[in-house]
Every structure is written in C-alpha cells, then in structure tokens.
Design an enzyme around this catalytic site. Structure first.
Site, mmCIF file in Angstrom:
data_model
loop_
_atom_site.group_PDB
_atom_site.id
_atom_site.type_symbol
_atom_site.label_atom_id
_atom_site.label_comp_id
_atom_site.label_asym_id
_atom_site.label_seq_id
_atom_site.Cartn_x
_atom_site.Cartn_y
_atom_site.Cartn_z
ATOM 1 N N HIS A 3 4.690 7.319 2.527
ATOM 2 C CA HIS A 3 5.513 6.116 2.367
ATOM 3 C C HIS A 3 4.853 5.118 1.434
ATOM 4 C CE1 HIS A 3 2.923 4.539 5.743
ATOM 5 N NE2 HIS A 3 3.048 3.405 5.075
ATOM 6 N N HIS A 58 0.854 -1.188 0.000
ATOM 7 C CA HIS A 58 0.000 0.000 0.000
ATOM 8 C C HIS A 58 0.883 1.229 0.000
ATOM 9 C CE1 HIS A 58 0.929 -0.470 4.334
ATOM 10 N NE2 HIS A 58 0.867 0.847 4.358
ATOM 11 N N HIS A 98 2.189 -0.643 14.792
ATOM 12 C CA HIS A 98 1.159 0.382 14.688
ATOM 13 C C HIS A 98 -0.073 -0.083 15.463
ATOM 14 C CE1 HIS A 98 3.177 2.639 11.604
ATOM 15 N NE2 HIS A 98 3.019 1.761 10.649
ATOM 16 N N TYR A 103 9.582 2.199 9.547
ATOM 17 C CA TYR A 103 9.654 3.267 8.540
ATOM 18 C C TYR A 103 11.121 3.618 8.331
ATOM 19 C CZ TYR A 103 4.638 4.656 9.018
ATOM 20 O OH TYR A 103 3.268 4.723 9.022
ATOM 21 N N HIS A 132 -5.336 -2.562 4.780
ATOM 22 C CA HIS A 132 -5.563 -1.363 3.979
ATOM 23 C C HIS A 132 -4.884 -1.543 2.635
ATOM 24 C CE1 HIS A 132 -1.825 -0.962 5.960
ATOM 25 N NE2 HIS A 132 -1.761 0.307 6.156
ATOM 26 N N GLU A 184 8.154 1.462 4.027
ATOM 27 C CA GLU A 184 7.809 0.705 5.222
ATOM 28 C C GLU A 184 7.996 -0.786 4.955
ATOM 29 O OE1 GLU A 184 3.580 0.560 6.239
ATOM 30 O OE2 GLU A 184 4.057 0.428 8.373
#
Lengths: 311, 311, 311, 311
Positions: free
Chosen positions: B216, B154, B248, B257, B201, B267
């Site tokens: 990112h 993503h 996270h 990151y 996501h 990431e």
C-alpha cells in the site's frame, strides 16, 4: 545520515517555588510519572510515551524559571565534535560528569548568547514505556492519568542576541529554521522556531532584553480533543490559563498556554506542521504574529502576556 | 546534522489500469491536487500540505502496482556519496536525467534485493502550499476537498531478501529500524518499519516470494476524526475497504486500508509513534502481528488479505 | 406522548445591516444553504442536517437583532390549545397567515414579557436533506461547505421579566428548566436554559433592562474537532471572535461566540448535556457563572461582552 | 407537552453466566460505577453522566440475555394511563412493587408480542453525578475510568411480531419511528428504530423467529475519538469485537459492537441523527442495510453475526 547529531529535546530543569506543590502539579495534574529523586532533592519525571528515564527535572528554588535545556545526541563522538565546534566559535563549554543527573551520562554544557544554558548528552537510561517493547499493549491507563501528554516537546526561550542563537543552532548544531517572525518594520528575525527533526519545532527563541528567560515548556497532546480535555482538567484543578484553547498560526498547532504553581508557563500542544531542512522557512511579519493569527488564530490579536510574562 | 542525507519520501509512481479513472480517484475522491501532466501522459499530484511539485505520479499501464519510490535527499553531494556506497555494496545504480519527471532534478535509481526500484533526488521544484510562505492563511478550502490527506506518508512493499533491505537502509541510507515482526517460531525479521526521520515510519517491507510488489501507499490524516470522515467519503464513492477504521498496534496509528480503482491498496493513516535512531526497535512476534493486534487493534486477528493481496 | 406539543426551534428572523453581505456570511462562510427568497426580499436558509424548508431568515434593516423566534409544534390543534392558554394568561396573541413566511403554515405569535416575539407553527414544507430519505447516502459534500453546522440549535435572548418567561415556558408551553443562574447574593433566577426536548437547551434567557434583545443564535457542530475547524474558517474570513474556543460549564458544550457582519452574535456549539423534565435543574451562582466556569471553563472569568453586547 | 409520558430508557437487567466476572467487565472495563447490590445478589451500576440510581442491573443466571427493559415515565398517573391503554389493547400487565429493584418505585410490566418484558416506572432515586448540581465541576476523573460511556442509551431486541410492536410503541406509548428497514422484496418493516425523545433512537427491534432475544445494549460515547479509545481499551482487556469501529448508515452513529464475558453484545455508540415525530422516518431497503452501509458504512456489507447471534 537521516537523523544524526542532535536528535531531540531530552530534558529541562525547572525551578519550583514550592517543590512538592510542583511535583503534585506535574505528576498528578499534568500526569507525568515520577521516575526518581536525587540526593540534591531534585524530582525526575517522564511522560507516558517517553522511553528515556526522565524529561522534566524539578528543583526547589526561590525564583521560577529554567536552569538548563538538554538535547540527546546520537553518540559521545558527537559530544566531542560539538565541543570543538562550539569552542572554535568562541563559546565556553563545560563537561558535567555522568550521574550528576540521575541515569544520565556526561553532559556538554554551554551558554547561548541569549543567556540560556544548553546541554548535549549521549546517554540516558532507557526505561521504556508501559506499552513494553515486545508485542506492546494497545493501551495503558497511563494515557489517561491527568492531562497526560505524550512527551515533553519543546521550549520557547526569551533573551537577547537571537541572531547569534540562529547561527549557532543552524551552522553548528545542524538545526533548520522552520518559521520566524521579523520585528516591526524590519527584516530582523525577532523570533525563531528551530528543528533538529521533522517536528514543527524542537526549540524556539524570542528576542528579549533580559537574558536566560523561559517563556514556556511544551507538552505534546495526541489530538485537539485531548487539548480540550486538558482545559477541563486545568479547570478542575484551578490552573490559570493564559491563552487558548486556540490554534497557533505559527506551526498550525492546537494550544493552551497556562501557568504551573510557580508561575512557569507551560503549553499543551497538538498537531503542528512537519518541517524539513530543504524547505524554506515560513516568514511572519510582526503584524502577522498578532493580527494575522500567528499567535492566536481564533482571536488574531497580540496578547500582552506573550511579550511580557516570562520566568 | 540533525536531519541529513535522506530527508523524506518524495514520490511514488503508480500504475493505473485506466489512467483517467485513476486521476478522478486520486484527485476528486482522495482530494490531491493535479499539478501537471507530462509528454508521456503521466499525471502528477500533490497533497494540500506538501510543498514540492508532486508526490504521486500516475501512469497508464496494463497491470497495477508501483514503478518506483523516490526519496528527497539534502544535496546533490548526497547523491554522489550514496551512489558510491551503493556500488561498493554491489548494487547497480542508474542516473536518470533531470526533467524526466516534471520539475524534478537528476535521480539516482537502484534496485533493492526485494525487487523494488528506489530513487534518490536532491531537487524538486518548491511550489508551496495554498497557505503561502509569508503570514500564511489559517485555513484553505483544499483541506476539505475529498478525503484530503496532508501528505503522502510512506509505502509498504512486499518482496524477498528483506534482511538485505534492512542492511542497505540502515548501514548505507542511514535509516533506523522502528518496529519489526519476526516470522513464526523464528528470530528472522520478516517485516520492517524503517525511518529517516522521527515519524512512525517512512518505508516498510514485508517478506514475500514475489519481488517488487506494492502492499500500500499511505496518506497522512490530521486526526482520527478525519480517518472516520475518510471512511464516509470512501462509502459515498463506493471505494472498497480492506481493513478498518481501526488502529494498528504497529506504529499505534489510526488506519483504513482500501483499494484504488486499479486495485492498488492505499491507506489513510493518522497519529503514530515518534521514532528515533537511539531507541531500540519495537519487536513483534508473528502472533503479536495477528492476535496481538499489531495489524488490527480492534479485531486482533490476521486478515488474510494482508498477506496475500499485493499489486 | 413522549415528544408532544412544542417540538423544536424552527426558525429565527435576523436583521442585517447589509442583506447581501449577510447572505454571503450565512451561506458562504457559515455554510448554510439558501432555499428561497420572498417578495419582501427576505432570504431563507437551512443547515445540512435540517429537513424543513428553512431555519434562518435574513432581512435588510437599519439595526441588527432578531425579529422573532419560531417553534415547530406537533399539530394545528396545539396552536389552538396554546392560543387559549396564552390568552388565559393575559398574553395577546396574533395569527399570521400561512405563506407569509415561505413554505410555512399559519403562525401563532405572542410577545413575551421579555419583549421577544415568539411564534408557534405546525406546518413547514419538508424539503429533506441531501442524504435522502431512502437508503440515504453516507456523506454529502454539504457537510464540509464552510463552517457547516448540522442545525440551528437555540438562541439566547436578553430582556426583563425572566421570572414571567420561566412561568410561561414551563407551565404553558411544557418546557423544563435544565440549568439556571441566580443573581449575586440572591435566589432570583437571572438566567434560564429551557428545553422542549432532551437537548441541552432549546432557548435561553438572561435578565436585562432593555427588552427584546438578542444575545446569540447558536448552530450545532458535530464535534470539538469541528468547533476548532470553525475557528480556522472564521479566521480565514476575518470573522471577529468574542469568546472561545472553550467549553461552557453551563450545558458542558464546546463553544465559540463570534459576530456576523451586522454585529449579531452567533455560536458554534457542540456536545452538551442531555436534559429531562424529571431531573432537577442544575443551579449556578453568579460566581459560578464567572469564576466557576459556567461561561468559560478554560478561563473561568466573566467576559464583560457577555453581559453588555446584545443586538 | 414537549417531553411527556415515556421519557427515556431507564434500566435493563442482564443475565451473567458468571456474575463477578460480569461486574468486573461492566465496572472496571466499561467503567460504570457500582451503586448497589440487593438481597437477591443483583448488582446495580450507572454511567458517569447518569443521575438516577442505576441503569444496568446484572444477575447470575445459567444463560445470557436480557430479563427486562425499563422506561422512566413522567408521573405515576402515566403508569395508570398506560396500564389502561395496554389492557384495552389486550396486553396483560403486571405491577411490581416499589423496592423490588433497589431505589426504584412501582413498575408496570408487560410482555411485548416480540417476547420482551418492558417496564414503565415513575420513580427512581436521583443520586446525581460527580459533577454535582450546584456550580458543577468542569471535569471528574470518572469520565476517564475505563471505556467510560456517558449513559446507557438504547437496546436492540430481536423477536417476532414487530408490526405489533410498532403499533404499541407508536399508538400507545407515544414513540415515533425514526428509521426502518423493509424485508427483501417486500414492504414489510422488519427492523424498527423507535424514539421517545429527539435522540437517534431509544429502542430498536429486528424481526426474528425466536422471541425475547437481545441483540445488544448500547452505551453513549462523547465522540468518535472516544469510540476509538474504547477499541483500545477493549483490546487491552481482550474483549472480542464483532463489528467496528465504523459508522452505521442507520442513525449515522459511530459504533463498535463487542461481547461482554457472558456473550451479550454491547455497543459503544457516538453521535447519531436527531429525530422528531413530525419528520418522516428514513426508509432502508434490505440491500441498503447491507450493501448500502445501513449497518456498516465503511464495509457496506451484511455481517452474518448481525442476523444470527443474539442472547
């Protein structure tokens, strides 16, 4: 668009030879949470990362196995549409009223040519997880209670007419075929891994003369480390293991197959390929399933129980 | 049904201040495979579990950042339909001819109100993975070449008008909102995690005054162990880390990151929640994002770079 | 004091039915590094975290098995002292001149009543690891070359007179007994796990009528994840697996038993208890070894190969 | 021989500003088991894989820090011998009668030139683990109660005269130096990692003007996965983290530094090098400690708190 129609495996009803023994296993050893009991004496459970009211329903019975497998669909309009298309295809469908399963809306039920009862439903009470929905907690002790899978993931079902099953799932229900196995010296697809998402699979079938049989229900673990921990906890509770810990070549997932107290096989599964409808399915030969590690990467052999022991 | 329309993140084109240095990073340190170069000098790469021709495109430029982000859709009919709906919504769309990107069909491009170019395309050459499609191998050395993510997963993009972005992604493109953050003392959604699948996501946005910025691009790792190994390899190649290894709270994924040689953040990500369109999104307050561990579970603080450093 | 006398397993010489095939396995599949060949044609290898010149020595032979097992001791004075004590105990000892094994000092050799040749030596060239000794690197690609164990860890040897072996190792060589198994309906210790450190074990013995047999040599893996990866790489190279992945109840270590191309069993092992001389040994019954999971936690059964297949 | 003299870190007594708050942390969050309280109000705890009566002793005090650090030795004869050698070296020693610490024999106490009280003792009641000593269980729920380290592993102490400390530990107590850091532009060893076993370290020192300070006590975790889980549980209990999750270059161990409720730093640590007295120590420069990742592989920087915050 994106995720539409059939969304995910939602529940499975399993038959227990001794219900309370089954509850102790699924709740205290596997680590599901009991979320309700109904007037018929059925017991409802969910895993710690599931947010709907239940995914596993247990009932007392005199033989083991699965009563039905239910998928959550996006809307009640989907129920109507699927009903029409299934009937057009010559399948009998049945509506089961809301509330027959606790906290669950109306269900559309039909029997696959493999002899399995499949249900679609659009409503089940959202109960949430122990993380909460607002500024969720980073951790809850439920993640470590028993084997503690994240979710009910899929089931593998045994029965005849898997060619018809493939057609119904792909043409009508919108699934895609992620992987399959052809029978010895044949192009006939004898085993199917089917997806309504980009998971490794949401339901799977293996051809078998007897209809309506359950090979296993599968529970998703966060990591290989957790699959190994599951083996330790199984041992501590003297749960008999069938295969594993190993990796399946099919799906590339980590796995243990073991038996619940009624003799139903269950799986603790981790990882696994992602799948998409535009990608060609992965093809396994019969030899690939056995000697090629499709079933068991570490041992690369067909386990006789895989083909013969079902409930 | 099931997975329809927009299927998955398909590619992202990144700007490199020094192209060959960028190639060395993405190929030799991150461990992507170079799959082609085009007449314009662009370099195409894919991860070991990706089966389409490429996911990352690098080009020489005098400033870092992202040129465009492309999604694979199920069919060219989807392109027509999305084009009509996007235009109805007042967005300008553009067709980019097949072949402009190597091994890629016609692309439908439009600019989001956040200033980002999004593309949809229905065709990209299936090149397969090194496992193969028939009786696939259980392992290939590509799984261990460099950091070796499984896939481009993503991107997180920064720009204005994220309310409009949310509307376009959910109403037109069929995404669902998995998690969001509200701005301080406000109900305004300032950050969005959007899905076209049941992944944690597929694309995310944070409100930001300057349009078209990249926070990112993210690469999926098989496990926390592999995220830790990524940190070791970053260190061995003196890659500067921004945040992590940590988890996270948002998505519950493991993360590091860090910055590529041009200063684009990337990431290495593992795990993460599953998401479905029928489940209510998880809501984070601004305090939850910082002190609540939404960004960094271990440290539970807002990192200034998270809000300020973009390319 | 603290660590004195016998320090650690230092080397083992293995017989290969086809030397170059064996080298390809230990170097390219297991992932050891070849560090030398001698005039006799023997090939020397070490693991990535070992710092002495070699730990595994392979030689061409017409039957598989182990020639000898060597321990590093702290000083040449230890050699003299152990020689005197072993002779006092009625054991014949032999001095093998420095250089007979590459980069290795004088060795004191004696034959155990189990029929195994054990060696002690005080000097072997320190070659270091690829991390380096000054501001070492955080990672080297050698950590991912093949199965890539950290070190040769221990061996399990089969032969008669293990009561005498226990006495020699504990009374003379200063080892402590970490775990043992008693024979069926008996107090006789039929299997011994012995330590000269606080590892789970440094050498182990099982009673067996035929003297001088090798059950397995074991290689240490950093994690369960890496044991699982080892199974994948074994599968990719069609290495036949005996048992595992599973956990041993004995030592609590993760394990796979498999066979090298000459039929010698090897293990990829992770974790494992710590042990100390002041702690009472853990006692296993014969049933505990099998049904109690001493050998195989997941399956809790005696594997016939465990008792019968040795080289 | 083998493991003799000083065997292992056995206990540490920590000062709590609020004893019951400290107990709740060490017992309910860290997951140690409370094994006793004495007449002085001190609380005794042990980790799940420890078999002696206790390793952590907490007492109410008006400032945080460590009272003393105790090592288990092999025999009471060792106490006499070490007492003589320490006195010969000009150190004052003291005998503390058996029973002053619960279930603990006579202790030999001396003060290091760094200002720390070190104790040696030969007897502490063996209470065993929940696995049991005969056909031990494969798993106990204690492995998952709280952060659930396996054992108290080591401590890092800050004070002056670390050159003298090095001499006492190596020449008298039989430790070996595994790794060290030299001060900026200097050959002076300013930080020492010392071992009485083949662990990565059993005690460590950093030069510091103020005597008798505690940098951290460390607890051993089974895997990187478990270190990550520790971070989640710390977050769930709002434990403030200092550094990590990351890897130390020194020892190559996975780590989190965090603070107990009284402000004492503790570590959850995994993996780590093996060490032996015959191997040359690994040498770190001051730059290596910071920019070289000796402290923090992921971030490769000196954290100011590492040098300044002690109790």
């Amino acid at each position: 668009m994106a995720l539409t129609g059939v969304l995910r495996p939602g529940h499975v009803q399993l038959r227990m030879l001794d219900l309370e023994e089954g509850v102790r296993f699924y709740r205290d050893v596997l680590g599901l949470e009991e979320t309700g009991r109904d007037a018929a004496g059925r017991v409802y459970l969910k895993a710690w990362d599931e947010r709907d009211h239940h995914s596993i329903v247990l009932r007392q019975a005199d033989r083991a196995g699965m009563d039905f497998f239910g998928f959550k669909v996006a809307s009640s309009a989907d129920l109507d549409r699927f009903e029409a298309e299934l009937r057009d295809d010559g399948l009998k469908t049945e509506r089961i009223p809301a509330g027959e399963l606790l906290e669950t809306g109306e269900r559309l039920r039909f029997e696959l040519p493999s002899g399995h009862l499949i249900e679609l439903y659009a409503e089940k009470t959202f109960v949430g997880s122990h993380f909460g929905q607002k500024d969720p907690k980073p951790w809850t002790p439920h993640q470590d209670r028993g084997i503690a899978p994240m979710r009910f993931d899929h089931a593998l079902l045994y029965g005849p007419n898997v060619d018809r099953v493939l057609d119904i799932f792909t043409r009508i229900l919108g699934f895609h075929l992620a992987e399959y196995v052809t029978l010895p010296d044949s192009d006939v697809k004898g085993a199917l891994w089917l997806c309504c998402s980009n998971k490794a699979h949401d339901i799977a079938f293996v051809i078998h003369p007897e209809p309506g049989k359950l090979h296993h229900v599968s529970f998703y673990m966060e990591s290989i480390d957790r699959v190994f921990r599951a083996a330790d906890i199984m041992a501590a509770h003297d749960i008999k293991v069938d295969i594993g810990p190993t990796r399946h070549g099919i799906t590339r997932g980590g796995t243990i197959y073991a038996w619940d107290p009624s003799g139903n096989r269950f799986e603790t599964f981790s990882g696994g390929n992602s799948s998409y409808p535009d990608l060609p399915p992965i093809a396994w030969t019969w030899e690939g399933l056995g000697e090629g590690g499709g079933l068991d990467v570490a041992h690369r052999t067909m386990h006789e129980t895989f083909l013969t022991v079902v409930t």
